[in-house]
Design a protein around this motif. Structure first.
Motif, PDB file in Angstrom:
ATOM      1  N   ASN A 165      -1.980   7.759   8.889  1.00  0.00           N
ATOM      2  CA  ASN A 165      -2.282   9.050   8.411  1.00  0.00           C
ATOM      3  C   ASN A 165      -3.596   8.974   7.618  1.00  0.00           C
ATOM      4  O   ASN A 165      -4.351  10.049   7.404  1.00  0.00           O
ATOM      5  N   LEU A 166      -3.574   8.019   6.595  1.00  0.00           N
ATOM      6  CA  LEU A 166      -4.789   7.650   5.788  1.00  0.00           C
ATOM      7  C   LEU A 166      -6.091   7.333   6.418  1.00  0.00           C
ATOM      8  O   LEU A 166      -7.254   8.102   6.082  1.00  0.00           O
ATOM      9  N   LYS A 167      -5.880   6.815   7.596  1.00  0.00           N
ATOM     10  CA  LYS A 167      -7.236   6.373   8.226  1.00  0.00           C
ATOM     11  C   LYS A 167      -7.658   7.828   9.002  1.00  0.00           C
ATOM     12  O   LYS A 167      -9.002   7.803   9.053  1.00  0.00           O
ATOM     13  N   ASN A 168      -6.725   8.512   9.551  1.00  0.00           N
ATOM     14  CA  ASN A 168      -7.231   9.890  10.385  1.00  0.00           C
ATOM     15  C   ASN A 168      -7.690  10.793   9.220  1.00  0.00           C
ATOM     16  O   ASN A 168      -8.485  11.512   9.778  1.00  0.00           O
ATOM     17  N   SER A 169      -7.553  10.595   7.929  1.00  0.00           N
ATOM     18  CA  SER A 169      -8.169  11.579   7.002  1.00  0.00           C
ATOM     19  C   SER A 169      -9.320  11.067   6.371  1.00  0.00           C
ATOM     20  O   SER A 169     -10.087  11.705   5.493  1.00  0.00           O
ATOM     21  N   GLY A 170      -9.923   9.898   6.959  1.00  0.00           N
ATOM     22  CA  GLY A 170     -11.333   9.331   6.544  1.00  0.00           C
ATOM     23  C   GLY A 170     -11.066   8.290   5.387  1.00  0.00           C
ATOM     24  O   GLY A 170     -12.152   8.230   4.854  1.00  0.00           O
ATOM     25  N   ILE A 171     -10.045   7.770   5.046  1.00  0.00           N
ATOM     26  CA  ILE A 171      -9.918   6.775   4.133  1.00  0.00           C
ATOM     27  C   ILE A 171     -10.488   5.505   4.796  1.00  0.00           C
ATOM     28  O   ILE A 171      -9.951   5.098   5.661  1.00  0.00           O
ATOM     29  N   ALA A 172     -11.241   4.925   3.768  1.00  0.00           N
ATOM     30  CA  ALA A 172     -11.858   3.517   4.232  1.00  0.00           C
ATOM     31  C   ALA A 172     -10.551   2.605   4.669  1.00  0.00           C
ATOM     32  O   ALA A 172      -9.972   2.427   3.592  1.00  0.00           O
ATOM     33  N   PRO A 173     -10.530   1.650   5.509  1.00  0.00           N
ATOM     34  CA  PRO A 173      -9.523   0.733   5.663  1.00  0.00           C
ATOM     35  C   PRO A 173      -9.288  -0.143   4.471  1.00  0.00           C
ATOM     36  O   PRO A 173      -8.164  -0.471   4.306  1.00  0.00           O
ATOM     37  N   GLU A 174     -10.229  -0.417   3.916  1.00  0.00           N
ATOM     38  CA  GLU A 174      -9.964  -1.574   2.921  1.00  0.00           C
ATOM     39  C   GLU A 174      -9.388  -0.896   1.654  1.00  0.00           C
ATOM     40  O   GLU A 174      -9.210  -1.781   0.674  1.00  0.00           O
ATOM     41  N   LYS A 175      -9.338   0.354   1.535  1.00  0.00           N
ATOM     42  CA  LYS A 175      -8.520   1.052   0.425  1.00  0.00           C
ATOM     43  C   LYS A 175      -7.076   1.148   0.478  1.00  0.00           C
ATOM     44  O   LYS A 175      -6.361   1.388  -0.216  1.00  0.00           O
ATOM     45  N   ILE A 176      -6.729   0.921   2.064  1.00  0.00           N
ATOM     46  CA  ILE A 176      -5.295   1.006   2.318  1.00  0.00           C
ATOM     47  C   ILE A 176      -4.805  -0.286   2.386  1.00  0.00           C
ATOM     48  O   ILE A 176      -4.929  -1.276   3.161  1.00  0.00           O
ATOM     49  N   LEU A 177      -3.648  -0.633   1.625  1.00  0.00           N
ATOM     50  CA  LEU A 177      -3.087  -1.675   1.285  1.00  0.00           C
ATOM     51  C   LEU A 177      -1.780  -1.688   1.743  1.00  0.00           C
ATOM     52  O   LEU A 177      -0.808  -1.024   0.923  1.00  0.00           O
ATOM     53  N   PHE A 178      -1.033  -2.147   2.815  1.00  0.00           N
ATOM     54  CA  PHE A 178       0.188  -2.022   3.340  1.00  0.00           C
ATOM     55  C   PHE A 178       1.190  -3.126   2.744  1.00  0.00           C
ATOM     56  O   PHE A 178       1.061  -4.358   2.976  1.00  0.00           O
ATOM     57  N   VAL A 179       1.833  -2.517   1.874  1.00  0.00           N
ATOM     58  CA  VAL A 179       2.659  -3.522   1.032  1.00  0.00           C
ATOM     59  C   VAL A 179       4.207  -3.375   1.368  1.00  0.00           C
ATOM     60  O   VAL A 179       4.910  -4.552   0.660  1.00  0.00           O
ATOM     61  N   GLY A 180       4.710  -2.090   1.853  1.00  0.00           N
ATOM     62  CA  GLY A 180       6.342  -2.118   1.939  1.00  0.00           C
ATOM     63  C   GLY A 180       6.683  -0.928   0.974  1.00  0.00           C
ATOM     64  O   GLY A 180       5.802  -0.158   0.714  1.00  0.00           O
ATOM     65  N   ASN A 181       7.680  -1.241   0.432  1.00  0.00           N
ATOM     66  CA  ASN A 181       8.472   0.147  -0.089  1.00  0.00           C
ATOM     67  C   ASN A 181       9.279  -0.411  -1.422  1.00  0.00           C
ATOM     68  O   ASN A 181      10.220  -1.073  -1.521  1.00  0.00           O
ATOM     69  N   THR A 182       8.636  -0.205  -2.632  1.00  0.00           N
ATOM     70  CA  THR A 182       8.988  -0.483  -4.026  1.00  0.00           C
ATOM     71  C   THR A 182      10.428   0.047  -4.111  1.00  0.00           C
ATOM     72  O   THR A 182      11.436  -0.609  -5.056  1.00  0.00           O
ATOM     73  N   MET A 183      10.831   1.278  -3.578  1.00  0.00           N
ATOM     74  CA  MET A 183      12.201   1.788  -3.848  1.00  0.00           C
ATOM     75  C   MET A 183      13.286   0.647  -3.449  1.00  0.00           C
ATOM     76  O   MET A 183      14.402   0.519  -3.702  1.00  0.00           O
ATOM     77  N   ILE A 184      12.996   0.130  -1.905  1.00  0.00           N
ATOM     78  CA  ILE A 184      13.757  -0.590  -1.539  1.00  0.00           C
ATOM     79  C   ILE A 184      13.660  -2.128  -2.444  1.00  0.00           C
ATOM     80  O   ILE A 184      14.966  -2.878  -2.409  1.00  0.00           O
ATOM     81  N   ASP A 185      12.822  -2.542  -3.071  1.00  0.00           N
ATOM     82  CA  ASP A 185      12.649  -3.825  -4.081  1.00  0.00           C
ATOM     83  C   ASP A 185      13.884  -3.484  -5.089  1.00  0.00           C
ATOM     84  O   ASP A 185      14.796  -4.380  -5.532  1.00  0.00           O
ATOM     85  N   THR A 186      14.006  -2.291  -5.712  1.00  0.00           N
ATOM     86  CA  THR A 186      15.000  -2.108  -6.574  1.00  0.00           C
ATOM     87  C   THR A 186      16.533  -1.842  -5.875  1.00  0.00           C
ATOM     88  O   THR A 186      17.448  -2.310  -6.511  1.00  0.00           O
ATOM     89  N   LEU A 187      16.461  -1.297  -4.640  1.00  0.00           N
ATOM     90  CA  LEU A 187      17.836  -1.175  -3.981  1.00  0.00           C
ATOM     91  C   LEU A 187      18.449  -2.674  -3.845  1.00  0.00           C
ATOM     92  O   LEU A 187      19.456  -2.856  -4.192  1.00  0.00           O
ATOM     93  N   LEU A 188      17.503  -3.430  -3.366  1.00  0.00           N
ATOM     94  CA  LEU A 188      18.010  -4.792  -2.876  1.00  0.00           C
ATOM     95  C   LEU A 188      18.172  -5.645  -4.242  1.00  0.00           C
ATOM     96  O   LEU A 188      19.330  -6.529  -4.060  1.00  0.00           O
ATOM     97  N   LYS A 189      17.630  -5.357  -5.348  1.00  0.00           N
ATOM     98  CA  LYS A 189      17.884  -5.992  -6.431  1.00  0.00           C
ATOM     99  C   LYS A 189      19.187  -5.757  -6.966  1.00  0.00           C
ATOM    100  O   LYS A 189      20.105  -6.335  -7.825  1.00  0.00           O
ATOM    101  N   GLN A 190      19.596  -4.204  -7.052  1.00  0.00           N
ATOM    102  CA  GLN A 190      20.631  -3.720  -7.640  1.00  0.00           C
ATOM    103  C   GLN A 190      21.835  -3.681  -6.968  1.00  0.00           C
ATOM    104  O   GLN A 190      22.902  -3.373  -7.516  1.00  0.00           O
ATOM    105  N   MET A 191      21.788  -4.008  -5.750  1.00  0.00           N
ATOM    106  CA  MET A 191      22.817  -3.651  -4.762  1.00  0.00           C
ATOM    107  C   MET A 191      24.354  -4.525  -5.623  1.00  0.00           C
ATOM    108  O   MET A 191      25.238  -4.163  -5.313  1.00  0.00           O
ATOM    109  N   PRO A 192      23.899  -6.036  -6.036  1.00  0.00           N
ATOM    110  CA  PRO A 192      25.261  -6.488  -6.522  1.00  0.00           C
ATOM    111  C   PRO A 192      25.858  -5.653  -7.725  1.00  0.00           C
ATOM    112  O   PRO A 192      27.178  -6.210  -8.219  1.00  0.00           O
ATOM    113  N   ASN A 193      24.890  -4.999  -8.381  1.00  0.00           N
ATOM    114  CA  ASN A 193      25.540  -4.095  -9.547  1.00  0.00           C
ATOM    115  C   ASN A 193      25.981  -2.873  -9.221  1.00  0.00           C
ATOM    116  O   ASN A 193      26.421  -2.197 -10.193  1.00  0.00           O
TER     117      ASN A 193
END
Length: 373
Positions: free
Chosen positions: A158-186
């Protein structure tokens, strides 16, 4: 290096918690990086805001702009005026905005007008539905951001198609899932569990708040009628958004099979979702959590900005037709729901990748080797 982190509304809090934790770790390891947490006050009710800070271990904000209330235009204006003053008094090297709420857009605009670079966590997601305020927030924020931390290849494209330079796009994953996996035992059993006689996989969870579902009395009645008077076999637990509750009272809708409860904290709500037979929602974030927890999810919307929850995960887009909901429930009870899988990089390590990228982009080194900071 000073990073300003923006939190404004409930969907933001799960996304900033792991970023704050990773910045703290980087600082403890000697990196010359620190943060300033700005709460815009967009959600000012304790149940919608304060309880999440406590449960997720988010520190007290350095400042609360207290910009809640009013129309979206009034909120946007209040956030921009107050955030501008904050930036002038405590100018950061980078502003991080997350998600797609009013605060995200307002703070991105304000920072850019002061020539402060902006990084958008969850950049690039699109529903294609311009009637959604969140879609406008996404489009505006992405049009002026400098860096994009993305959750999926769909967002990257979506970003590439809107003209964003590829080097500005950093595919990292989902921070909300970081929280979910950390908090699941709680996760914590909600106090009404025994009151309603709930047991594993023997109830449904529902959330509704979008105008298309809750502002039209006929539409709302028809959706709820499927659960109240149709072939639905299980009780439905319904944590009610304040706006939705007001509409139910205004429209004179009484419920029996559907059990209305107050908004829940993060740990209680996700306990409920984890042990549910299925979830009915019009929220985007919940579809991500159900995908990771492997819980069937029925989305009462015509579009989604998180298509990977449908193509890979456990979510199905039903639209707003009550008949589609009935058919989906029939398939769920017949045991015919898809199993789903977890999207790439939704592994609990997203915030670590984000902070590593920031340190690389801004040449953040150990404090003893970088006295200029």
């Amino acid at each position: 290096m000073l990073v300003a982190i923006i939190a404004g509304a409930r969907p933001n809090f799960m996304k900033i918690a792991p970023i704050i934790e990773e910045i703290k770790k980087a600082k403890e390891e000697g990196k010359n990086i620190s943060y300033r947490l700005i709460h815009t006050g967009q959600h000012y009710d304790k149940k919608m805001s304060g309880a999440f800070f406590e449960q997720l271990g988010i520190p007290e904000p350095d400042v609360n702009l207290e910009a809640g209330g009013g129309t979206q235009a009034e909120q946007t204006a209040a956030i921009m005026v107050r955030f501008e003053k904050e930036l002038q008094e405590n100018r950061p090297d980078l502003v991080i905005v997350v998600g797609d709420v009013t605060s995200t857009m307002a703070c991105a605009i304000t920072a850019q007008k002061l020539c402060i670079p902006v990084a958008h966590v969850e950049g690039g997601i699109r529903s294609g539905d311009w009637t959604m305020p969140e879609e406008i927030n996404r489009l505006v924020t992405d049009s002026i951001s400098n860096y994009f931390f993305t959750t999926s290849e769909v967002a990257n494209n979506n970003l590439k198609n809107s003209g964003i330079a590829p080097e500005k796009i950093l595919f990292v994953g989902n921070t909300m899932i970081d929280t979910l996996l950390k908090q699941m035992p709680n996760f914590t059993q909600p106090p009404f569990w025994d009151t309603y006689g709930l047991s594993e996989k023997q109830y449904l969870v529902m959330t509704l708040h979008r105008p298309s579902n809750v502002d039209d009395p006929e539409q709302l009645k028809k959706l709820l009628d499927v659960l109240e008077n149709g072939d639905n076999k299980l009780p439905v637990i319904f944590p009610v958004h304040p706006r939705t509750r007001n509409n139910l009272q205004k429209f004179g809708i009484a419920l029996k099979q559907v059990k209305m409860v107050d908004p829940l904290g993060y740990l209680e709500f996700n306990y409920l979702v984890q042990h549910a037979k299925g979830v009915i929602t019009d929220s985007g974030g919940i579809t991500e959590e159900t995908t990771v927890m492997g819980v069937p999810c029925m989305t009462l919307r015509n579009s989604t900005e998180r298509p990977e929850t449908c193509t890979l995960g456990t979510n199905e887009l039903l639209g707003s037709d009550p008949q589609a909901l009935k058919q989906a429930l029939d398939r769920l009870y017949a045991g015919n729901w898809k199993k789903g899988s977890i999207p790439p990089l939704w592994d609990g390590q997203t915030a670590k990748r984000i902070v590593a990228h920031i340190c690389e982009i801004f040449h953040v080194k150990n404090e003893e080797s970088c006295p200029a900071y």
